[in-house]
Scaffold this motif. Sequence first.
Motif, mmCIF file in Angstrom:
data_model
loop_
_atom_site.group_PDB
_atom_site.id
_atom_site.type_symbol
_atom_site.label_atom_id
_atom_site.label_comp_id
_atom_site.label_asym_id
_atom_site.label_seq_id
_atom_site.Cartn_x
_atom_site.Cartn_y
_atom_site.Cartn_z
ATOM 1 N N GLU A 150 -2.818 -14.733 58.048
ATOM 2 C CA GLU A 150 -4.108 -14.124 58.972
ATOM 3 C C GLU A 150 -5.104 -15.007 59.276
ATOM 4 O O GLU A 150 -5.658 -15.368 60.426
ATOM 5 N N TRP A 200 -0.756 -23.303 62.240
ATOM 6 C CA TRP A 200 -1.692 -22.343 62.934
ATOM 7 C C TRP A 200 -1.111 -21.002 62.636
ATOM 8 O O TRP A 200 -1.948 -19.871 62.576
ATOM 9 N N ASP A 201 0.016 -20.869 62.815
ATOM 10 C CA ASP A 201 0.735 -19.310 62.428
ATOM 11 C C ASP A 201 1.215 -18.898 61.079
ATOM 12 O O ASP A 201 2.102 -17.802 60.965
ATOM 13 N N ASP A 238 4.960 -22.110 68.985
ATOM 14 C CA ASP A 238 5.727 -21.284 67.924
ATOM 15 C C ASP A 238 6.778 -22.268 67.472
ATOM 16 O O ASP A 238 8.013 -22.219 68.075
ATOM 17 N N SER A 256 -5.077 -18.484 59.008
ATOM 18 C CA SER A 256 -4.995 -19.719 59.710
ATOM 19 C C SER A 256 -4.679 -19.522 61.254
ATOM 20 O O SER A 256 -5.301 -20.097 62.234
ATOM 21 N N ARG A 257 -4.262 -18.130 61.381
ATOM 22 C CA ARG A 257 -4.125 -17.809 63.079
ATOM 23 C C ARG A 257 -5.558 -17.420 63.554
ATOM 24 O O ARG A 257 -5.974 -17.647 64.866
ATOM 25 N N LEU A 295 -6.799 -19.404 66.934
ATOM 26 C CA LEU A 295 -7.201 -18.532 67.984
ATOM 27 C C LEU A 295 -8.576 -18.971 68.510
ATOM 28 O O LEU A 295 -8.836 -18.961 69.838
#
Length: 399
Positions: free
Chosen positions: A284, A280-281, A375, A286-287, A291
């Motif tokens: 851009e 996820w992180d 994270d 994937s984030r 979210l």
Amino acid sequence: MPASLRGLAALVSLLVCASATASFSDDEIRIGVLTDLSGVSAGDAGQLSIIAAEVAADRFGGEINGTPIRIIGMDHGSDSDQALKAARELVEEHNVDMITDLVRSNTAVPVQRYATEQGVIVMPTGGGASSLHGEHCSPLAFHWGFDSFALANAVVSAVVDQGGESWFFVTADYAFGQAIESAATGLVRQAGGEVAGAARYAYKTTDLTEPLTEARRSQADVIGLASGGEDTQKAIRQGYELGLMDGERRFAALLMFITDVRDLGLYVAEGLQLATPYYWDRDEASRELALEVQARSGAMPTMIHAGTFSATLNYLRAAASAGTDEPGPVARTLDDMDIEDAFSRNGYVREDGLMVHDFFLMEAKSPLDSRTAWDYYEEVTAIPGEAIHAAPDGSCEQR
């Protein structure tokens, strides 16, 4: 131009091109997300796939050229009979245009056979069996998420390249564990490493002291975990308790999800290495997806949920470009597309229906390095999709 705006511009272009000739049956575009809401792969898993598909539909404003998009979620309970019954309902009562998710191969294989025979496109994102793009392939079938061989190859090739040359396998003694151990053993040797041995344990075994002690005695650099889900978590947790995660060796999981790391916690999982096409992180795109899913669900998507987003998004892109939901034109459009989105990097559909895309070797962080919730990973290396997917074996005769 930011990636999100470029993506929006591309979608608008597709819609404009299709607008003059768009023709959609039933005045609605229907996507069936057939997932596990009640069985062994349930929990957040199935619901997040439905949400991820809804996020993909929202990227189109919920419609293509005025034709609304509807996402229909349904439960298969990780049971093949229940999955076929649900697939029949999706096809015969809801007239869906595409079915996706299909977590677990025991549901993906029979549903793919049935639905494609009925003229419905199928895009499995949660089944790893190579037969989905092999003997059970179809012009309407797209093996979209991952296949088990590529996952194992991604882990093995990257770990050996990083210096992990001597392996010992701790294997859950059932069909999947045996198959993944066998594949990984060959891959280790092919990559120039050596296999010091393997120890198998019976299904539902609670105490893994014996196989883990054998792994310690082997003095191998890498303990490969040929298992999945709770079996993998159990091996890691007990390996930690036995002091095996001490920096002298590394644990490599051949099938693992970020939710497994969440359940273990970083004090236990620190240093674990695994492969995934989606974190996820990572960037851009994937984030942005993560979210959106988290805002609706409270959880971050795994590679299955992100794969379901990608399958839905690209089906809709293909339908918009073809100007129809007729399966033949949409399938041919998918065959020719470059697949680049929050899930897929450098993706394309191979001649047997496998969607080839990049993977990434990840390492679980130290808890002291984790800044926020979820994270969990540090990227070790990117792995090109073409380097890890097995070549077509000739068993796909229907495409």
